[in-house]
Design a protein around this motif. Structure first.
Motif, mmCIF file in Angstrom:
data_model
loop_
_atom_site.group_PDB
_atom_site.id
_atom_site.type_symbol
_atom_site.label_atom_id
_atom_site.label_comp_id
_atom_site.label_asym_id
_atom_site.label_seq_id
_atom_site.Cartn_x
_atom_site.Cartn_y
_atom_site.Cartn_z
ATOM 1 N N PRO A 80 0.927 -1.266 -0.071
ATOM 2 C CA PRO A 80 0.167 -0.075 -0.051
ATOM 3 C C PRO A 80 0.911 1.298 0.030
ATOM 4 C CG PRO A 80 0.037 -0.822 2.226
ATOM 5 C CD PRO A 80 0.913 -1.787 1.275
ATOM 6 N N ASN A 81 0.236 2.291 -0.528
ATOM 7 C CA ASN A 81 0.831 3.571 -0.433
ATOM 8 C C ASN A 81 2.337 3.518 -0.884
ATOM 9 O OD1 ASN A 81 -1.524 4.499 0.809
ATOM 10 N ND2 ASN A 81 -0.679 4.178 2.765
ATOM 11 N N PRO A 96 2.038 9.353 10.222
ATOM 12 C CA PRO A 96 2.105 7.761 10.583
ATOM 13 C C PRO A 96 1.264 7.449 11.618
ATOM 14 C CG PRO A 96 4.140 8.773 11.335
ATOM 15 C CD PRO A 96 3.268 9.949 10.522
ATOM 16 N N PHE A 97 0.889 5.954 11.535
ATOM 17 C CA PHE A 97 -0.198 5.645 12.660
ATOM 18 C C PHE A 97 0.723 4.981 13.766
ATOM 19 C CE2 PHE A 97 0.151 2.280 9.494
ATOM 20 C CZ PHE A 97 0.335 1.172 10.315
ATOM 21 N N ALA A 98 1.977 4.503 13.278
ATOM 22 C CA ALA A 98 2.932 3.589 14.212
ATOM 23 C C ALA A 98 4.080 4.042 14.060
ATOM 24 C CB ALA A 98 2.616 2.325 14.018
ATOM 25 N N ALA A 99 5.103 3.892 15.219
ATOM 26 C CA ALA A 99 6.567 3.755 15.093
ATOM 27 C C ALA A 99 7.189 2.617 15.545
ATOM 28 C CB ALA A 99 7.012 4.889 16.259
ATOM 29 N N ILE A 100 8.186 2.136 15.065
ATOM 30 C CA ILE A 100 9.138 0.812 15.098
ATOM 31 C C ILE A 100 10.395 1.476 15.633
ATOM 32 C CG2 ILE A 100 9.966 -1.251 14.253
ATOM 33 C CD1 ILE A 100 6.901 -1.014 14.439
ATOM 34 N N LEU A 101 10.891 0.970 16.449
ATOM 35 C CA LEU A 101 12.256 1.082 17.023
ATOM 36 C C LEU A 101 12.685 -0.344 16.702
ATOM 37 C CD1 LEU A 101 14.883 2.256 18.441
ATOM 38 C CD2 LEU A 101 13.964 1.890 20.572
ATOM 39 N N GLY A 102 13.613 -0.292 15.805
ATOM 40 C CA GLY A 102 14.087 -1.723 15.041
ATOM 41 C C GLY A 102 15.377 -1.937 15.032
ATOM 42 N N ARG A 107 18.253 -7.304 7.273
ATOM 43 C CA ARG A 107 17.314 -8.247 7.257
ATOM 44 C C ARG A 107 15.814 -7.984 7.711
ATOM 45 N NH1 ARG A 107 20.682 -13.001 9.768
ATOM 46 N NH2 ARG A 107 20.966 -11.136 11.203
ATOM 47 N N VAL A 108 15.856 -6.772 8.511
ATOM 48 C CA VAL A 108 14.593 -6.565 9.292
ATOM 49 C C VAL A 108 14.178 -5.177 8.769
ATOM 50 C CG1 VAL A 108 13.535 -6.468 11.546
ATOM 51 C CG2 VAL A 108 15.545 -7.754 11.155
ATOM 52 N N SER A 109 13.543 -5.066 7.483
ATOM 53 C CA SER A 109 13.301 -3.663 7.037
ATOM 54 C C SER A 109 11.723 -3.787 7.403
ATOM 55 C CB SER A 109 13.520 -3.584 5.655
ATOM 56 O OG SER A 109 12.659 -2.439 5.247
ATOM 57 N N ALA A 110 11.399 -2.401 8.340
ATOM 58 C CA ALA A 110 10.105 -2.435 8.871
ATOM 59 C C ALA A 110 9.045 -2.345 7.785
ATOM 60 C CB ALA A 110 10.085 -1.343 10.001
ATOM 61 N N GLU A 111 9.150 -1.508 6.954
ATOM 62 C CA GLU A 111 8.102 -1.277 6.018
ATOM 63 C C GLU A 111 7.884 -2.517 5.275
ATOM 64 O OE1 GLU A 111 9.979 2.886 6.589
ATOM 65 O OE2 GLU A 111 10.570 0.861 6.414
ATOM 66 N N ILE A 112 8.793 -3.194 4.884
ATOM 67 C CA ILE A 112 8.387 -4.553 4.175
ATOM 68 C C ILE A 112 7.877 -5.554 5.086
ATOM 69 C CG2 ILE A 112 9.920 -6.413 2.915
ATOM 70 C CD1 ILE A 112 11.757 -4.464 2.227
ATOM 71 N N ILE A 113 8.364 -5.776 6.171
ATOM 72 C CA ILE A 113 7.886 -6.932 7.019
ATOM 73 C C ILE A 113 6.316 -6.491 7.693
ATOM 74 C CG2 ILE A 113 10.169 -7.763 7.513
ATOM 75 C CD1 ILE A 113 9.936 -6.809 10.388
ATOM 76 N N PHE A 114 6.149 -5.361 7.669
ATOM 77 C CA PHE A 114 4.705 -5.000 7.956
ATOM 78 C C PHE A 114 3.736 -4.665 6.765
ATOM 79 C CE2 PHE A 114 7.199 -4.513 12.140
ATOM 80 C CZ PHE A 114 6.201 -5.225 13.034
ATOM 81 N N ASP A 115 4.394 -4.871 5.606
ATOM 82 C CA ASP A 115 3.571 -4.286 4.352
ATOM 83 C C ASP A 115 3.024 -3.002 4.399
ATOM 84 O OD1 ASP A 115 2.748 -4.867 1.701
ATOM 85 O OD2 ASP A 115 0.600 -5.846 2.603
ATOM 86 N N GLN A 116 3.823 -1.802 4.599
ATOM 87 C CA GLN A 116 3.299 -0.595 4.658
ATOM 88 C C GLN A 116 4.067 0.068 3.902
ATOM 89 O OE1 GLN A 116 0.681 0.100 6.762
ATOM 90 N NE2 GLN A 116 0.871 -1.980 7.521
ATOM 91 N N PHE A 122 6.736 5.457 11.340
ATOM 92 C CA PHE A 122 7.752 6.219 11.640
ATOM 93 C C PHE A 122 9.162 5.223 12.155
ATOM 94 C CE2 PHE A 122 9.981 9.074 14.825
ATOM 95 C CZ PHE A 122 10.168 10.276 14.102
ATOM 96 N N VAL A 123 10.084 5.231 11.433
ATOM 97 C CA VAL A 123 11.158 4.228 11.948
ATOM 98 C C VAL A 123 12.445 4.504 12.433
ATOM 99 C CG1 VAL A 123 12.661 2.173 11.034
ATOM 100 C CG2 VAL A 123 10.057 2.578 10.025
ATOM 101 N N VAL A 124 12.708 4.432 13.535
ATOM 102 C CA VAL A 124 13.973 4.549 14.142
ATOM 103 C C VAL A 124 14.706 3.238 14.399
ATOM 104 C CG1 VAL A 124 15.053 5.532 16.282
ATOM 105 C CG2 VAL A 124 12.853 6.299 15.530
ATOM 106 N N ARG A 125 16.138 2.999 13.936
ATOM 107 C CA ARG A 125 16.914 2.187 13.803
ATOM 108 C C ARG A 125 18.308 2.090 14.342
ATOM 109 N NH1 ARG A 125 16.199 -1.018 8.246
ATOM 110 N NH2 ARG A 125 17.079 -2.638 9.343
#
Length: 240
Positions: A80-81, A96-102, A107-116, A122-125
Protein backbone atom coordinates in the motif's frame (compact mmCIF):
# COMPACT_ATOMS: atom_id res chain seq x y z
CA UNK A 1 -22.84 14.98 6.83
CA UNK A 2 -24.93 13.03 9.37
CA UNK A 3 -28.67 13.56 8.70
CA UNK A 4 -30.71 15.48 11.24
CA UNK A 5 -33.25 13.06 12.74
CA UNK A 6 -34.99 15.85 14.65
CA UNK A 7 -36.70 16.92 11.43
CA UNK A 8 -38.79 14.87 8.94
CA UNK A 9 -36.68 15.92 5.92
CA UNK A 10 -34.41 12.86 5.72
CA UNK A 11 -34.58 10.23 2.99
CA UNK A 12 -34.14 6.46 2.83
CA UNK A 13 -30.69 7.11 1.34
CA UNK A 14 -29.83 9.23 4.40
CA UNK A 15 -30.89 6.42 6.71
CA UNK A 16 -28.84 3.82 4.84
CA UNK A 17 -25.80 6.08 4.72
CA UNK A 18 -26.06 6.86 8.41
CA UNK A 19 -26.26 3.13 9.10
CA UNK A 20 -23.04 2.58 7.20
CA UNK A 21 -21.30 5.21 9.32
CA UNK A 22 -22.47 3.51 12.52
CA UNK A 23 -21.35 0.09 11.32
CA UNK A 24 -18.01 1.55 10.27
CA UNK A 25 -17.43 3.10 13.66
CA UNK A 26 -18.36 -0.13 15.44
CA UNK A 27 -16.07 -2.25 13.28
CA UNK A 28 -13.12 0.07 13.75
CA UNK A 29 -13.45 0.22 17.52
CA UNK A 30 -14.85 -3.15 18.62
CA UNK A 31 -11.63 -5.19 18.35
CA UNK A 32 -13.06 -7.86 16.05
CA UNK A 33 -10.89 -10.47 14.37
CA UNK A 34 -8.06 -9.12 12.28
CA UNK A 35 -9.12 -10.37 8.86
CA UNK A 36 -12.69 -9.12 9.24
CA UNK A 37 -11.44 -5.77 10.51
CA UNK A 38 -9.16 -5.29 7.52
CA UNK A 39 -11.78 -6.30 4.97
CA UNK A 40 -14.77 -4.49 6.44
CA UNK A 41 -12.90 -1.26 7.17
CA UNK A 42 -11.87 -0.92 3.53
CA UNK A 43 -15.38 -1.87 2.33
CA UNK A 44 -17.08 0.77 4.47
CA UNK A 45 -14.68 3.53 3.49
CA UNK A 46 -15.25 2.68 -0.18
CA UNK A 47 -19.04 2.63 0.17
CA UNK A 48 -19.44 6.05 1.73
CA UNK A 49 -17.55 9.27 1.31
CA UNK A 50 -19.79 11.47 3.44
CA UNK A 51 -18.91 10.12 6.89
CA UNK A 52 -15.47 10.52 8.39
CA UNK A 53 -13.46 7.47 9.45
CA UNK A 54 -13.06 7.52 13.24
CA UNK A 55 -9.66 8.54 14.53
CA UNK A 56 -7.32 5.57 14.73
CA UNK A 57 -6.79 4.14 18.21
CA UNK A 58 -3.70 2.46 19.67
CA UNK A 59 -5.45 -0.89 19.35
CA UNK A 60 -6.31 -0.38 15.68
CA UNK A 61 -2.78 0.86 14.96
CA UNK A 62 -1.28 -2.32 16.42
CA UNK A 63 -3.85 -4.46 14.62
CA UNK A 64 -2.93 -2.80 11.33
CA UNK A 65 0.74 -3.62 11.86
CA UNK A 66 -0.01 -7.25 12.65
CA UNK A 67 -2.33 -7.59 9.66
CA UNK A 68 0.45 -6.31 7.44
CA UNK A 69 2.91 -8.79 8.89
CA UNK A 70 0.42 -11.58 8.33
CA UNK A 71 0.16 -10.61 4.67
CA UNK A 72 3.95 -10.50 4.38
CA UNK A 73 4.36 -13.88 6.02
CA UNK A 74 1.74 -15.45 3.71
CA UNK A 75 3.19 -13.75 0.60
CA UNK A 76 -0.04 -11.80 0.10
CA UNK A 77 1.37 -8.30 0.31
CA UNK A 78 -0.70 -5.35 -0.89
CA UNK A 79 2.25 -2.91 -1.06
CA UNK A 80 0.00 0.00 0.00
CA UNK A 81 0.87 3.67 -0.43
CA UNK A 82 3.81 3.06 -2.73
CA UNK A 83 2.73 4.91 -5.86
CA UNK A 84 3.22 8.37 -7.37
CA UNK A 85 0.01 9.68 -5.84
CA UNK A 86 1.24 8.76 -2.36
CA UNK A 87 4.57 10.50 -3.00
CA UNK A 88 2.69 13.71 -3.75
CA UNK A 89 0.34 13.25 -0.80
CA UNK A 90 3.02 12.80 1.87
CA UNK A 91 5.16 15.59 0.41
CA UNK A 92 2.62 17.94 2.00
CA UNK A 93 2.95 16.31 5.43
CA UNK A 94 3.09 13.03 7.28
CA UNK A 95 0.81 11.34 9.79
CA UNK A 96 2.16 7.85 10.50
CA UNK A 97 -0.06 5.66 12.63
CA UNK A 98 2.76 3.70 14.32
CA UNK A 99 6.46 3.83 15.13
CA UNK A 100 9.02 1.02 15.10
CA UNK A 101 12.24 1.12 17.08
CA UNK A 102 14.07 -1.69 15.33
CA UNK A 103 17.51 -3.11 14.80
CA UNK A 104 19.67 -1.78 11.98
CA UNK A 105 20.06 -5.36 10.72
CA UNK A 106 19.58 -5.41 6.94
CA UNK A 107 17.17 -8.35 7.20
CA UNK A 108 14.62 -6.49 9.30
CA UNK A 109 13.16 -3.69 7.19
CA UNK A 110 10.03 -2.47 8.97
CA UNK A 111 8.07 -1.22 5.94
CA UNK A 112 8.57 -4.55 4.19
CA UNK A 113 7.81 -6.97 7.03
CA UNK A 114 4.69 -5.01 8.02
CA UNK A 115 3.59 -4.42 4.40
CA UNK A 116 3.29 -0.65 4.75
CA UNK A 117 4.14 2.28 2.50
CA UNK A 118 5.30 5.87 2.43
CA UNK A 119 4.15 7.88 5.43
CA UNK A 120 2.64 4.91 7.28
CA UNK A 121 5.24 4.16 9.95
CA UNK A 122 7.88 6.24 11.71
CA UNK A 123 11.05 4.15 11.88
CA UNK A 124 14.00 4.52 14.24
CA UNK A 125 16.81 1.97 13.86
CA UNK A 126 20.11 1.17 15.51
CA UNK A 127 22.14 -1.95 16.26
CA UNK A 128 20.38 -3.81 19.08
CA UNK A 129 17.21 -1.66 18.96
CA UNK A 130 18.33 0.19 22.10
CA UNK A 131 16.76 3.27 23.65
CA UNK A 132 19.22 6.14 24.00
CA UNK A 133 18.47 9.82 24.50
CA UNK A 134 18.34 10.35 20.74
CA UNK A 135 15.97 7.45 20.14
CA UNK A 136 13.73 8.51 23.00
CA UNK A 137 13.64 12.06 21.71
CA UNK A 138 12.78 10.89 18.22
CA UNK A 139 9.88 8.79 19.50
CA UNK A 140 8.64 11.59 21.76
CA UNK A 141 8.59 13.83 18.69
CA UNK A 142 6.67 11.16 16.79
CA UNK A 143 3.91 10.81 19.34
CA UNK A 144 3.58 14.51 20.15
CA UNK A 145 3.96 16.07 16.72
CA UNK A 146 2.83 13.32 14.36
CA UNK A 147 0.10 11.64 16.39
CA UNK A 148 1.59 8.14 16.47
CA UNK A 149 -0.65 5.72 18.38
CA UNK A 150 1.52 2.63 18.81
CA UNK A 151 5.25 2.14 19.32
CA UNK A 152 6.79 -1.30 18.83
CA UNK A 153 10.31 -2.08 19.98
CA UNK A 154 11.27 -4.85 17.60
CA UNK A 155 14.01 -7.36 18.36
CA UNK A 156 14.85 -10.21 16.04
CA UNK A 157 16.20 -13.71 15.82
CA UNK A 158 20.01 -13.99 15.70
CA UNK A 159 20.65 -10.36 16.63
CA UNK A 160 24.39 -9.72 16.34
CA UNK A 161 24.44 -6.95 18.94
CA UNK A 162 22.83 -9.21 21.51
CA UNK A 163 25.22 -12.04 20.62
CA UNK A 164 28.21 -9.73 21.11
CA UNK A 165 26.84 -8.84 24.54
CA UNK A 166 26.44 -12.51 25.43
CA UNK A 167 29.98 -13.28 24.26
CA UNK A 168 31.44 -10.56 26.46
CA UNK A 169 34.51 -9.95 24.33
CA UNK A 170 36.21 -6.56 24.06
CA UNK A 171 35.14 -4.52 21.04
CA UNK A 172 36.69 -1.52 19.25
CA UNK A 173 35.37 2.00 18.78
CA UNK A 174 31.92 2.96 19.98
CA UNK A 175 30.48 -0.55 19.64
CA UNK A 176 30.87 -0.87 23.40
CA UNK A 177 28.17 1.76 23.96
CA UNK A 178 25.63 -0.55 22.31
CA UNK A 179 26.72 -3.50 24.42
CA UNK A 180 26.51 -1.35 27.55
CA UNK A 181 22.90 -0.51 26.68
CA UNK A 182 21.99 -4.19 26.29
CA UNK A 183 24.06 -5.69 29.13
CA UNK A 184 21.66 -4.88 32.02
CA UNK A 185 19.05 -7.14 30.40
CA UNK A 186 21.31 -10.21 30.55
CA UNK A 187 20.68 -12.29 33.68
CA UNK A 188 22.23 -15.69 34.23
CA UNK A 189 22.93 -17.72 31.09
CA UNK A 190 20.01 -17.11 28.71
CA UNK A 191 19.72 -18.54 25.24
CA UNK A 192 20.21 -16.16 22.32
CA UNK A 193 16.45 -15.82 21.80
CA UNK A 194 15.81 -15.32 25.51
CA UNK A 195 18.44 -12.59 25.58
CA UNK A 196 16.85 -10.80 22.60
CA UNK A 197 13.47 -10.91 24.36
CA UNK A 198 14.96 -9.66 27.63
CA UNK A 199 16.62 -6.79 25.79
CA UNK A 200 13.32 -5.74 24.20
CA UNK A 201 11.68 -5.72 27.63
CA UNK A 202 14.49 -3.60 29.04
CA UNK A 203 14.20 -1.08 26.22
CA UNK A 204 10.43 -0.86 26.76
CA UNK A 205 11.09 -0.07 30.41
CA UNK A 206 13.54 2.65 29.41
CA UNK A 207 11.09 4.16 26.93
CA UNK A 208 8.26 4.11 29.45
CA UNK A 209 10.44 6.16 31.82
CA UNK A 210 9.84 9.15 29.52
CA UNK A 211 7.24 11.43 31.15
CA UNK A 212 5.90 12.21 27.66
CA UNK A 213 5.41 8.54 26.79
CA UNK A 214 4.11 7.60 30.24
CA UNK A 215 1.45 10.33 30.23
CA UNK A 216 0.11 9.32 26.82
CA UNK A 217 -0.07 5.69 27.91
CA UNK A 218 -1.93 6.70 31.07
CA UNK A 219 -4.41 8.64 28.92
CA UNK A 220 -4.97 5.60 26.66
CA UNK A 221 -3.62 7.61 23.74
CA UNK A 222 -0.58 5.43 23.14
CA UNK A 223 0.43 1.78 23.33
CA UNK A 224 4.04 0.58 23.68
CA UNK A 225 4.66 -3.08 22.86
CA UNK A 226 7.53 -5.43 22.13
CA UNK A 227 8.00 -7.66 19.12
CA UNK A 228 10.26 -10.55 18.10
CA UNK A 229 10.89 -11.06 14.38
CA UNK A 230 11.65 -14.59 13.19
CA UNK A 231 14.16 -14.42 10.34
CA UNK A 232 13.27 -17.91 9.18
CA UNK A 233 9.50 -17.41 8.88
CA UNK A 234 8.94 -13.64 8.58
CA UNK A 235 6.58 -13.68 11.55
CA UNK A 236 6.48 -10.99 14.23
CA UNK A 237 5.46 -12.32 17.63
CA UNK A 238 4.30 -9.90 20.32
CA UNK A 239 6.36 -9.91 23.52
CA UNK A 240 4.28 -9.67 26.67
Amino acid sequence: MTPDYNTPNYTRRDLLQYGVCIVGTALLTAGITTKVLDREKKKIVAETSSCETPEITPEIALETLMLGNERFMENKQKHPNQNRERIKEVAAGQKPFAAILGCADSRVSAEIIFDQGLGDIFVVRNAGNVVTSEEMGSLEFGVLELGIKTIMILGHQKCGAVKATLDGNSVPGKIGSIIDAIKPSIKGKPTWEEAVTANVKLQIKKLNSSPVIAQLIANDELKVVGGFYELETGKVKLIT
